[in-house]
Design a protein around this motif. Sequence first.
Motif, short mmCIF file in Angstrom:
data_model
loop_
_atom_site.label_atom_id
_atom_site.label_comp_id
_atom_site.label_asym_id
_atom_site.label_seq_id
_atom_site.Cartn_x
_atom_site.Cartn_y
_atom_site.Cartn_z
N ASP A 126 -1.19 -29.12 90.74
CA ASP A 126 0.06 -29.63 90.91
C ASP A 126 -0.89 -30.83 89.26
N PHE A 127 0.31 -31.86 89.16
CA PHE A 127 -0.03 -33.43 88.14
C PHE A 127 -1.12 -34.19 88.66
N LYS A 128 -0.73 -34.24 89.96
CA LYS A 128 -1.29 -35.52 90.81
C LYS A 128 -3.24 -34.94 90.79
N ALA A 129 -2.81 -33.91 90.81
CA ALA A 129 -4.58 -33.77 91.64
C ALA A 129 -5.30 -32.79 89.75
N LEU A 130 -4.09 -32.93 88.55
CA LEU A 130 -4.65 -32.48 87.07
C LEU A 130 -5.30 -34.29 86.95
N THR A 131 -3.81 -34.49 87.22
CA THR A 131 -4.74 -36.16 86.06
C THR A 131 -5.73 -36.62 86.95
N ARG A 132 -6.36 -36.38 88.02
CA ARG A 132 -7.38 -37.02 89.44
C ARG A 132 -8.28 -37.28 88.31
N THR A 133 -8.72 -39.15 88.38
CA THR A 133 -9.89 -39.30 87.15
C THR A 133 -11.17 -38.82 88.26
N GLU A 134 -11.42 -38.82 89.85
CA GLU A 134 -12.75 -39.01 90.30
C GLU A 134 -13.35 -37.65 90.06
N PRO A 135 -14.34 -37.36 89.70
CA PRO A 135 -14.83 -35.81 89.96
C PRO A 135 -14.55 -34.66 91.03
N GLY A 136 -14.76 -33.24 91.30
CA GLY A 136 -14.59 -33.05 92.27
C GLY A 136 -16.48 -32.72 92.47
N GLU A 137 -16.35 -31.62 93.73
CA GLU A 137 -17.81 -31.71 94.09
C GLU A 137 -18.37 -30.87 93.06
N SER A 138 -19.54 -31.48 92.92
CA SER A 138 -20.45 -30.76 92.05
C SER A 138 -21.28 -29.70 92.08
N SER A 139 -21.58 -28.11 91.25
CA SER A 139 -22.27 -27.57 91.48
C SER A 139 -23.27 -26.91 92.16
N ALA A 140 -24.01 -28.54 91.57
CA ALA A 140 -25.59 -28.85 92.44
C ALA A 140 -25.38 -28.90 94.02
N VAL A 141 -24.50 -29.63 94.46
CA VAL A 141 -24.27 -29.93 95.97
C VAL A 141 -23.97 -28.72 96.48
N ILE A 142 -22.67 -27.58 95.70
CA ILE A 142 -22.58 -26.66 96.36
C ILE A 142 -23.90 -25.90 96.46
N ARG A 143 -24.49 -25.54 95.39
CA ARG A 143 -25.90 -24.23 95.37
C ARG A 143 -26.60 -25.39 96.56
N LYS A 144 -26.82 -26.63 97.06
CA LYS A 144 -27.75 -26.68 97.87
C LYS A 144 -26.96 -26.02 99.22
#
Length: 511
Positions: free
Chosen positions: A396-414
Motif C-alpha cells: 500500500d501507499f503508506k508502506a511505500l512512502t514510509r521514510t524509516e528504513p526496514g530491518e537491515s540485512s545485518a540484523v536478519i543475518r545475525k
Amino acid sequence: MVARTYSATLLGVNAIEVEIESYDSGGTQKMFIVGLPDASVKESRERVTAAISSCGFAMNDGVTTVNLAPADLKKEGPGFDLPIAISLIAHRVKIPIPILAETAMIGELALNGELRPVRGLLAVALEARARGRKRLLVPKRAAIEASVVAGIDIIGVSHLREVVEYLKGDIELTPEPCRATEFFAAAAHYDIDFADVKGQGDAKHAIEVAVAGGHNILMVGPPGTGKSMIAKRVGTIMPGMTEEEAIETTKIHSVGGLLTEQQAFVATRPFRSPHHTISDAGLLGGGTNPGPGEVSLSHNGVLFLDELPEFRRSTLEVLRQPLEDGRVTISRAAGTVTFPASFLMVAAMNPCPCGYFGDTKRACRCGSPMVQRYRQRISGPLLDRIDLHVEVPLVDFKALTRTEPGESSAVIRKRVEQARAIQSARFKGFKGIHTNSDMSSRLIKKHCELDAEGSAFLEHNMGEMNFSARAHDRILKVARTLADLKGLEKIDSDSVLEAVNYRSLDRNLWS
C-alpha cells in the motif's frame, strides 16, 4: 631421450594429472601427439612449433612423438601448450630433471611465445598440490586465481623464454602471495540491503526461515510487488562462505570459464538468475565434454527462477535430482561426470497469466481453466520439493512512502547465523548434514518430535489437505527451523501451524 613434464586435464570440476612425454627419432621432421587429444590439443603442434621458433630454439630434425598419459583419459583444451613446449625444449637446453619432476605447468601459447590464461587453474593447482608438486607455472594474467591454494608455489609467467630461464635457474621468480584473506575482506560489503524493501513483512520472514534452514521457497504475487527485489537480497542474509566453500565454488566457476582478471575468486554466495528460455543442458549442465550448468554455478548460493511457470516443463523436471541430492550427474558416451549442486532455490511467479488473480484492486482477465492450466505447468513432484509457498501482495501507499528504513540485512543475518549455529551443533559428526533441510528420515524422527497438540494438528491437516509423505517430512523440517529461530529445544504447536500454512499451493487456496 625422453623428457617429461606434468600438467592436468579437467574432468567435471576436478583436475587429473597428466604426464607429458616427448621422444625424438630419425626421419622426416614431423610431430605426433597421442593419448586421446581433442582437436584443440592436436592443434597445439602448430602453436608450439611457432612459439619455440620465435623464442630462438631450433626444432630437432626427425619424428617427435608427444604422449599424454594416462592414454585412456581424454585430454582437452589449449593448456597443454606450455608443458608440451617445455618437454620438447628440456633436453636441448639441459633443464635439470629434478626441477621438472617437482613442477607442474599449464598455459596456452601465442605464436610469439606469450602465455594466455586457460580455465580451471584452481582445480589444477589443487591437483598439483595433492600430487606433491612443489610449484605450478601458470600464465601471469591468471596467477591470482590459483593464489588461494596454500602449500604450493604459484609462479606467474608471461613468456615461454621466461619459463625456460626460470627452470634452468638463470632467473628467480617470486611466487604469488596467498590472497584468500584479501578476497574475503573485499567481499564483506554488499551494495544492496533488505532495508531497501518496503513492507512485505511476511515475505521477508519467510525468506529468513528459508535461509536459516536451507529450505526452497516460492513467492506468488502480482507484478511489481517486490518478488525479484527480495530474491536478489537473499545472499545478503546468508552466512559468509567458509574458505572451503569459497574454493569449491570458485573451482566450479573457473571450470565454467566465468572468472576474469577483475574477479578471480568467488568469496560471496553466488546468485544465478537464468532466463526462462534456458535449455535443459543450460540449467543442468552438459555438452560433448560436459560442463557445469546453472544449478552447479549456484552451488553454495542462490538459484533464482523468476516467472517459474514460463520455464519449459521438461527443463524444470531436471531440477528434481539436484534438489534431492545436492549434486547432478551427467552421462554421455564419453563417460559420466558429477557436479556439485547444493543451492537454495528461490522461485517467483504470478498467480495467473495476467498476474492479477485475487487482486482486490485490479480485475483478473483469466478464467478459472486458464488459471488452472497456468498452475499445472509446475508439476506436483517439483512443487512437493519446495518447502515454503508465500504470497507477496501489493504494497500500500503508506508502506511505500514510509521514510524509516526496514530491518537491515545485518540484523536478519545475525538471527540466521544463530539458527545455523544450533543446527551445526545438532548435526556435528553427520557428514553432509549442515541444515535442517538436509535431515534424513532417521534424523527427523530424532529431532522433530512433536507434542500432543502439534501432532494432532498435523494429523488433521494431513487428512484434510492430502499432503504427501514428502510434504509431511518437509513440514517437520520447516517447523524445526522455526523453533530454532525462536531458540526452542522442542517444536511447539505454533511452529507446526506456521509450517503448514507455508504449503498454500498444496492446499489449493489461490486457484
